[in-house]
Design a protein around this motif. Structure first.
Motif, mmCIF file in Angstrom:
data_model
loop_
_atom_site.group_PDB
_atom_site.id
_atom_site.type_symbol
_atom_site.label_atom_id
_atom_site.label_comp_id
_atom_site.label_asym_id
_atom_site.label_seq_id
_atom_site.Cartn_x
_atom_site.Cartn_y
_atom_site.Cartn_z
ATOM 1 N N VAL A 179 -43.155 -27.879 -10.570
ATOM 2 C CA VAL A 179 -44.259 -28.805 -10.811
ATOM 3 C C VAL A 179 -45.607 -28.106 -10.634
ATOM 4 O O VAL A 179 -46.578 -28.413 -11.319
ATOM 5 N N ARG A 180 -45.677 -27.150 -9.741
ATOM 6 C CA ARG A 180 -46.930 -26.437 -9.494
ATOM 7 C C ARG A 180 -47.407 -25.716 -10.755
ATOM 8 O O ARG A 180 -48.603 -25.688 -11.052
ATOM 9 N N TRP A 195 -46.765 -26.573 -13.863
ATOM 10 C CA TRP A 195 -47.237 -27.633 -14.764
ATOM 11 C C TRP A 195 -48.645 -28.087 -14.359
ATOM 12 O O TRP A 195 -49.522 -28.269 -15.206
ATOM 13 N N GLU A 196 -48.866 -28.237 -13.049
ATOM 14 C CA GLU A 196 -50.178 -28.659 -12.561
ATOM 15 C C GLU A 196 -51.257 -27.649 -12.931
ATOM 16 O O GLU A 196 -52.335 -28.012 -13.414
ATOM 17 N N LEU A 197 -50.986 -26.371 -12.709
ATOM 18 C CA LEU A 197 -51.963 -25.339 -13.025
ATOM 19 C C LEU A 197 -52.236 -25.257 -14.525
ATOM 20 O O LEU A 197 -53.375 -25.057 -14.954
ATOM 21 N N LEU A 204 -52.029 -27.682 -16.760
ATOM 22 C CA LEU A 204 -52.846 -28.820 -17.181
ATOM 23 C C LEU A 204 -54.298 -28.643 -16.753
ATOM 24 O O LEU A 204 -55.220 -28.989 -17.483
ATOM 25 N N ARG A 205 -54.499 -28.080 -15.577
ATOM 26 C CA ARG A 205 -55.852 -27.917 -15.060
ATOM 27 C C ARG A 205 -56.653 -26.935 -15.912
ATOM 28 O O ARG A 205 -57.859 -27.103 -16.103
ATOM 29 N N SER A 264 -55.866 -26.003 -19.189
ATOM 30 C CA SER A 264 -55.635 -26.103 -20.623
ATOM 31 C C SER A 264 -56.885 -26.506 -21.392
ATOM 32 O O SER A 264 -57.504 -27.529 -21.090
ATOM 33 N N ALA A 320 -56.649 -30.143 -23.133
ATOM 34 C CA ALA A 320 -56.564 -31.411 -22.409
ATOM 35 C C ALA A 320 -57.526 -32.455 -22.969
ATOM 36 O O ALA A 320 -57.168 -33.622 -23.153
#
Length: 253
Positions: free
Chosen positions: A69-70, A72-74, A76-77, A79, A82
């Motif tokens: 998940v980490r 994925w979080e990075l 999205l932050r 991208s 977004a």
């Protein structure tokens, strides 16, 4: 950063581990990761453990490995897509409500189209795409739109390369692809009956930023019938809405 005698860095090996996962196989055994990456089993096991300790990979109860998940979080932050996705979503939802089948948003990445978002219906026509999934540019309606409006060197590269056939309707020759791209630039949309699956029709239109540059393709996957072509106007209206709502700063380079 420490390197193997071959000159490959630890970071390069970590990237190979991430690339071992596919949309079809998001969970793997460490032994399979080692086989796909060409790493020694002990090396793969050690790197997987380190990446899992940072949350970039995760282990299931049976010790199988998946993307963490980490990561994925990075992603999205950081991208740049977004804002594009968030801006397009209300318009995609409107199209989805009217069409009742799959609605997708794709952008150009290298020589492929990658899908940022997809809205689906339980009884929608068959569709092989998925979020973060990829398709070759010559075969999909979204890919053809992006290729038609992309740089000349990209078109030359795709035209010169072998083209995979998914069905008898897939574009597989440079002459046919040239004609299709010219038609797309002239008419403003791509219409692909049975190019990926015989029962599905892909229709895509360009999404432009405030400068008029095509930054994405908005598409639907509907039943391959004559009546389905009526969705083109709906898509064009939605794409214009996305363009008007995008901020003036460039989103995709």
């Amino acid at each position: 950063m420490a390197r193997k005698p071959t000159g490959e860095s630890v970071l390069a090996r970590a990237v190979r581990i991430f690339e071992a996962f596919t949309p079809e196989e998001p969970v793997l055994q460490v032994s399979e990761i080692a086989r796909r990456t060409g790493l020694h089993l002990a090396t793969a096991s050690r790197l997987v453990a380190e990446l899992a300790a940072h949350g970039l990979l995760a282990r299931d109860d049976d010790r199988r490995v998946r993307i963490g998940v980490r990561l994925w979080e990075l992603a999205l932050r950081a991208s740049p897509t977004a804002t594009l996705r968030d801006t397009a979503m209300p318009f995609m939802e409107d199209v989805h409500a009217v069409v009742g089948h799959h609605v997708q948003l794709g952008v150009l990445d290298g020589d492929e189209v990658i899908f940022l978002e997809r809205l689906s219906a339980p009884k929608g026509v068959i569709n092989y795409t998925r979020i973060a999934g990829r398709l070759p540019l010559h075969a999909s309606s979204s890919g053809l739109v992006l290729l038609a409006h992309g740089p000349a060197d990209l078109r030359d590269r795709i035209l010169a390369a072998p083209m995979q056939a998914y069905t008898a309707n897939t574009i597989t020759t440079s002459a046919r692809l040239r004609r299709a791209l010219a038609d797309i630039r002239k008419q403003g949309f791509a219409w692909c009956p049975g190019h990926i699956h015989e029962e599905a029709l892909g229709v895509a239109v360009p999404v432009r930023d405030a400068r008029g540059t095509v930054v994405a393709a908005l598409s639907v996957i509907v039943p391959n019938t004559a009546e389905s072509r009526a969705v083109t106007g709906i898509l064009m209206t939605a794409a214009r809405g996305v363009t008007r709502s995008l901020p003036p700063s460039p989103l995709i380079h």
